[in-house]
Design a protein around this motif. Structure first.
Motif, PDB file in Angstrom:
ATOM      1  N   ILE A 303       0.837  -1.205   0.000  1.00 28.77           N
ATOM      2  CA  ILE A 303       0.000   0.000   0.000  1.00 28.77           C
ATOM      3  C   ILE A 303       0.869   1.251   0.000  1.00 28.77           C
ATOM      4  CG2 ILE A 303      -1.712   1.310   1.300  1.00 28.77           C
ATOM      5  CD1 ILE A 303      -2.773  -1.355   2.353  1.00 28.77           C
ATOM      6  N   VAL A 304       1.878   1.268   0.865  1.00 34.97           N
ATOM      7  CA  VAL A 304       2.770   2.425   0.927  1.00 34.97           C
ATOM      8  C   VAL A 304       3.503   2.598  -0.404  1.00 34.97           C
ATOM      9  CG1 VAL A 304       4.845   3.364   2.022  1.00 34.97           C
ATOM     10  CG2 VAL A 304       3.060   2.320   3.424  1.00 34.97           C
ATOM     11  N   GLY A 305       3.988   1.481  -0.952  1.00 29.84           N
ATOM     12  CA  GLY A 305       4.719   1.568  -2.211  1.00 29.84           C
ATOM     13  C   GLY A 305       3.852   2.061  -3.346  1.00 29.84           C
ATOM     14  N   ALA A 306       2.622   1.541  -3.455  1.00 25.35           N
ATOM     15  CA  ALA A 306       1.735   1.972  -4.538  1.00 25.35           C
ATOM     16  C   ALA A 306       1.367   3.447  -4.392  1.00 25.35           C
ATOM     17  CB  ALA A 306       0.476   1.107  -4.541  1.00 25.35           C
ATOM     18  N   THR A 307       1.064   3.884  -3.166  1.00 22.19           N
ATOM     19  CA  THR A 307       0.678   5.276  -2.945  1.00 22.19           C
ATOM     20  C   THR A 307       1.841   6.223  -3.234  1.00 22.19           C
ATOM     21  OG1 THR A 307      -0.834   4.537  -1.208  1.00 22.19           O
ATOM     22  CG2 THR A 307      -0.304   6.880  -1.280  1.00 22.19           C
ATOM     23  N   SER A 308       3.011   5.889  -2.712  1.00 22.28           N
ATOM     24  CA  SER A 308       4.157   6.778  -2.907  1.00 22.28           C
ATOM     25  C   SER A 308       4.605   6.814  -4.359  1.00 22.28           C
ATOM     26  CB  SER A 308       5.312   6.343  -1.998  1.00 22.28           C
ATOM     27  OG  SER A 308       5.690   5.007  -2.249  1.00 22.28           O
ATOM     28  N   LEU A 309       4.572   5.668  -5.042  1.00 19.32           N
ATOM     29  CA  LEU A 309       4.958   5.654  -6.457  1.00 19.32           C
ATOM     30  C   LEU A 309       3.973   6.445  -7.304  1.00 19.32           C
ATOM     31  CD1 LEU A 309       6.228   2.014  -7.086  1.00 19.32           C
ATOM     32  CD2 LEU A 309       7.542   4.139  -7.205  1.00 19.32           C
ATOM     33  N   LEU A 310       2.704   6.402  -6.954  1.00 18.98           N
ATOM     34  CA  LEU A 310       1.713   7.179  -7.687  1.00 18.98           C
ATOM     35  C   LEU A 310       2.056   8.668  -7.641  1.00 18.98           C
ATOM     36  CD1 LEU A 310      -1.027   7.010  -9.207  1.00 18.98           C
ATOM     37  CD2 LEU A 310      -2.137   7.408  -6.996  1.00 18.98           C
ATOM     38  N   LEU A 311       2.574   9.116  -6.494  1.00 20.31           N
ATOM     39  CA  LEU A 311       2.944  10.519  -6.342  1.00 20.31           C
ATOM     40  C   LEU A 311       4.319  10.832  -6.916  1.00 20.31           C
ATOM     41  CD1 LEU A 311       1.765  11.116  -2.658  1.00 20.31           C
ATOM     42  CD2 LEU A 311       0.623  11.848  -4.742  1.00 20.31           C
ATOM     43  N   ALA A 312       5.248   9.906  -6.777  1.00 18.24           N
ATOM     44  CA  ALA A 312       6.653  10.224  -7.078  1.00 18.24           C
ATOM     45  C   ALA A 312       7.134   9.725  -8.430  1.00 18.24           C
ATOM     46  CB  ALA A 312       7.553   9.633  -5.978  1.00 18.24           C
ATOM     47  N   LEU A 313       6.424   8.803  -9.065  1.00 17.17           N
ATOM     48  CA  LEU A 313       6.946   8.194 -10.292  1.00 17.17           C
ATOM     49  C   LEU A 313       7.228   9.212 -11.401  1.00 17.17           C
ATOM     50  CD1 LEU A 313       7.810   5.512 -11.438  1.00 17.17           C
ATOM     51  CD2 LEU A 313       5.481   5.162 -12.287  1.00 17.17           C
ATOM     52  N   PRO A 314       6.353  10.204 -11.649  1.00 15.46           N
ATOM     53  CA  PRO A 314       6.682  11.175 -12.706  1.00 15.46           C
ATOM     54  C   PRO A 314       7.993  11.921 -12.449  1.00 15.46           C
ATOM     55  CG  PRO A 314       4.362  11.321 -12.125  1.00 15.46           C
ATOM     56  CD  PRO A 314       5.003  10.428 -11.111  1.00 15.46           C
ATOM     57  N   SER A 315       8.211  12.364 -11.213  1.00 18.20           N
ATOM     58  CA  SER A 315       9.458  13.073 -10.915  1.00 18.20           C
ATOM     59  C   SER A 315      10.656  12.125 -10.931  1.00 18.20           C
ATOM     60  CB  SER A 315       9.362  13.772  -9.548  1.00 18.20           C
ATOM     61  OG  SER A 315       9.156  12.839  -8.511  1.00 18.20           O
ATOM     62  N   MET A 316      10.459  10.860 -10.554  1.00 12.18           N
ATOM     63  CA  MET A 316      11.552   9.897 -10.611  1.00 12.18           C
ATOM     64  C   MET A 316      11.973   9.634 -12.061  1.00 12.18           C
ATOM     65  SD  MET A 316      10.196   7.215  -7.679  1.00 12.18           S
ATOM     66  CE  MET A 316      11.614   6.117  -7.771  1.00 12.18           C
ATOM     67  N   ARG A 317      11.003   9.512 -12.953  1.00 12.55           N
ATOM     68  CA  ARG A 317      11.330   9.308 -14.366  1.00 12.55           C
ATOM     69  C   ARG A 317      12.063  10.510 -14.932  1.00 12.55           C
ATOM     70  NH1 ARG A 317       6.069   7.585 -17.577  1.00 12.55           N
ATOM     71  NH2 ARG A 317       7.632   7.605 -19.248  1.00 12.55           N
ATOM     72  N   ALA A 318      11.631  11.712 -14.557  1.00 11.61           N
ATOM     73  CA  ALA A 318      12.318  12.916 -15.048  1.00 11.61           C
ATOM     74  C   ALA A 318      13.754  12.965 -14.555  1.00 11.61           C
ATOM     75  CB  ALA A 318      11.551  14.164 -14.593  1.00 11.61           C
ATOM     76  N   ALA A 319      13.987  12.571 -13.296  1.00 14.33           N
ATOM     77  CA  ALA A 319      15.350  12.586 -12.760  1.00 14.33           C
ATOM     78  C   ALA A 319      16.230  11.554 -13.463  1.00 14.33           C
ATOM     79  CB  ALA A 319      15.315  12.324 -11.254  1.00 14.33           C
ATOM     80  N   LEU A 320      15.689  10.370 -13.716  1.00 15.07           N
ATOM     81  CA  LEU A 320      16.473   9.322 -14.364  1.00 15.07           C
ATOM     82  C   LEU A 320      16.814   9.672 -15.805  1.00 15.07           C
ATOM     83  CD1 LEU A 320      14.634   6.174 -12.968  1.00 15.07           C
ATOM     84  CD2 LEU A 320      16.940   6.942 -12.392  1.00 15.07           C
ATOM     85  N   ARG A 321      15.974  10.458 -16.459  1.00 17.68           N
ATOM     86  CA  ARG A 321      16.233  10.860 -17.841  1.00 17.68           C
ATOM     87  C   ARG A 321      17.135  12.082 -17.942  1.00 17.68           C
ATOM     88  NH1 ARG A 321      10.095  10.266 -20.370  1.00 17.68           N
ATOM     89  NH2 ARG A 321      10.025   7.978 -20.363  1.00 17.68           N
ATOM     90  N   SER A 322      17.442  12.720 -16.823  1.00 17.04           N
ATOM     91  CA  SER A 322      18.290  13.908 -16.803  1.00 17.04           C
ATOM     92  C   SER A 322      19.743  13.496 -16.568  1.00 17.04           C
ATOM     93  CB  SER A 322      17.835  14.843 -15.682  1.00 17.04           C
ATOM     94  OG  SER A 322      18.219  14.314 -14.417  1.00 17.04           O
TER      95      SER A 322
END
Length: 543
Positions: A303-322
């Motif tokens: 539950i924690v992982g799904a909730t946090s990834l829902l919020l953070a995944l877009p910014s995580m993808r942007a960081a990994l592509r930078s």
């Protein structure tokens, strides 16, 4: 100065600072180019990034960027984005709903919580002065991120936390630091709640809170602009909520609230990602049968992982592509260096399983995993001690929670005694660096500048930077002098890369001393040494 972004095919975008500074990384006619990021050796960077910089240099040489950098070019008149509503308010609202509707805290407990936060603020203010923390003179840049509402590839979490107050303040740096100080002061309270939820005595829980409140590294980051303090406070709150609500109908609401806080921490900076993954480990130390504890911890983690990834995944993808994403490739090298420590921890956990049985050993495994994750992922181990320690402290919510939950007689007290001893020894590593001290001094003399004054200063020399906390960026040393004008001789002028540039400027102008200060020579990055002894910095009026 202008910042442009080059997007090579099938590669991460490259942000480049284009300026008229003679100290830029590369020259292109009358202009300079400096790639933005942390690059140990540009020759070792991926070929698409190097080609992108070459292409931009050729473009600038053939067509000067006068529309960006000419004297008539207008700087942006508004922030890059409007400050966002801070996401922790969502987690706080959910937590308040849980407390008010189901837990029903008494006024006495709420008064104790307020007293704990106020006491933490008072103790830390007595023991630790406000000081910038960020390395390489970039503390003021994070204040600027908050004011603008955009931290680029790092993630939107920091502006979401502090942009709404920093953008409206006359002195945003001090307001931001006070805001972070308030957030960080909740960590000891979270530790107390965590210890009580693990069935520890009230005295032991209070002692755990005091150890966290007086930890030198946590105090140092709490009274600064450093994102380490915000991330640690959010993860402490998430761990406390998870363990405190681990019963009945509260489990789902607690996991959702914790997921919101973990997601917010992950949005602040990529440095938080691994620590975020460990925050549910204290659940393995709750009372109950091992299989049941494992099942409950697995559900909460999902539950924690799904909730946090829902919020953070877009910014995580942007960081990994930078360009930031290129640094993650080094994690495998760090893991190899940490392998002996990780192997020792896993071996000790296996021995604990044989000696203590699966019930108690599961708690030992939780502690081992938290410590192993911290050691294996610490890419800052070769940095100055306080930066490496700040990263390791991100794992304190998981490690301390797991350690306090190991049900051996006297073990919790032994853990707290060792933590207090370690904190006592950490006092030697938290002394502010030279650039941190001069940025704080800048907060004093900038208030005495006349209206419309421009301060000329060296902001970049090789890999060294020093960004002054001024309302606008400092004027370059080769820029046009318009009165009233001042010159700031910074610690960069004492470095081998910056000394010739400062001397050249000083030889061309008549300078009248306004203020000066001698600061201890303490480099903020292990790979950027400073001459020993003291360094004199000063403000001069340009006659």
């Amino acid at each position: 100065v202008a910042i442009v972004e080059v997007r090579p095919p099938a590669a991460s975008p490259l942000r480049v600072e284009v300026s008229t500074s003679p100290s830029a990384f590369r020259r292109a006619g009358a202009y300079g180019l400096s790639p933005i990021g942390s690059f140990a050796d540009w020759k070792e960077e991926p070929e698409p990034s190097r080609r992108a910089l070459d292409a931009l240099a050729a473009c600038v040489a053939s067509e000067p960027p006068e529309a960006l950098l000419s004297p008539t070019a207008s700087p942006p008149g508004t922030p890059l984005t409007k400050p966002r509503l801070p996401l922790p308010l969502l987690g706080a609202a959910l937590l308040l709903a849980v407390i008010g509707a189901l837990v029903r805290f008494s006024p006495r407990r709420l008064a104790f919580a307020a007293l704990a936060v106020v006491a933490t603020l008072g103790l830390r203010r007595l023991l630790q002065p406000i000081t910038f923390f960020h390395q390489n003179g970039q503390g003021a840049e994070w204040v600027r991120f908050a004011v603008q509402g955009d931290a680029g590839a790092y993630g939107p979490g920091y502006p979401e936390l502090f942009g709404w107050i920093a953008a409206r303040a006359r002195r945003p740096d001090l307001v931001l630091i006070v805001g972070q100080e308030l957030l960080a002061a909740t960590a000891p309270l979270a530790v107390y709640a965590l210890a009580r939820a693990l069935s520890l005595r009230r005295g032991v829980a209070i002692a755990a809170g005091l150890v966290v409140a007086l930890d030198p590294v946590l105090m140092r980051t709490a009274r600064s602009e450093s994102y380490y303090a915000s991330i640690t406070a959010l993860l402490f709150a998430a761990a406390a909520i998870l363990v405190h609500t681990d019963r009945g109908r509260l489990r789902l609401l607690g996991a959702l609230a914790a997921g919101l806080l973990v997601g917010q921490a992950a949005r602040i900076h990529p440095v938080a990602w691994v620590a975020c993954a460990t925050v549910t480990l204290p659940l393995l130390c709750r009372p109950g049968r091992p299989r049941r504890r494992l099942a409950r911890a697995a559900v909460a983690t999902a539950i924690v992982g799904a909730t946090s990834l829902l919020l953070a995944l877009p910014s995580m993808r942007a960081a990994l592509r930078s360009p930031l994403g290129d640094g993650f490739a080094q994690s495998r090298v760090v893991a190899v260096h940490a392998a002996p420590y990780v192997a020792a921890l896993l071996l000790s956990a296996a021995v604990a399983t044989a000696l203590l049985g699966p019930g108690r050993a599961l708690r030992g495994w939780a502690l081992s995993l938290a410590v192993a994750a911290a050691l294996a992922s610490n890419q800052l181990a070769g940095n100055i001690a306080v930066v490496s320690a700040s990263y390791l402290h991100l794992f304190l919510p998981a490690a301390l929670g797991a350690a306090l939950g190991i049900r051996l007689r006297g073990f919790a007290l032994a853990v707290l005694a060792l933590a207090a001893l370690h904190g006592y020894r950490e006092r030697a590593i938290v002394a502010p660096t030279t650039d941190n001290l001069e940025l704080m001094w800048c907060l004093d003399w900038r208030e005495s500048l006349p209206i419309g004054a421009r301060v000329h200063a060296l902001e970049r020399a090789g890999q060294r930077t020093l960004l002054l906390p001024l309302p606008t960026r400092a004027a370059p040393l080769d820029g046009e002098i318009t009165r009233p004008a001042f010159y700031y001789r910074s610690s960069l002028c004492a470095s081998p890369e910056g000394a010739p540039l400062c001397q050249q400027f000083e030889s061309r102008h008549t300078l009248r001393p306004v203020a000066s200060r001698k600061l201890p020579s303490r480099p903020s990055a292990s790979w950027l040494p400073l001459p020993p002894g003291e360094i004199e910095v000063g403000l001069f009026a340009i006659e």
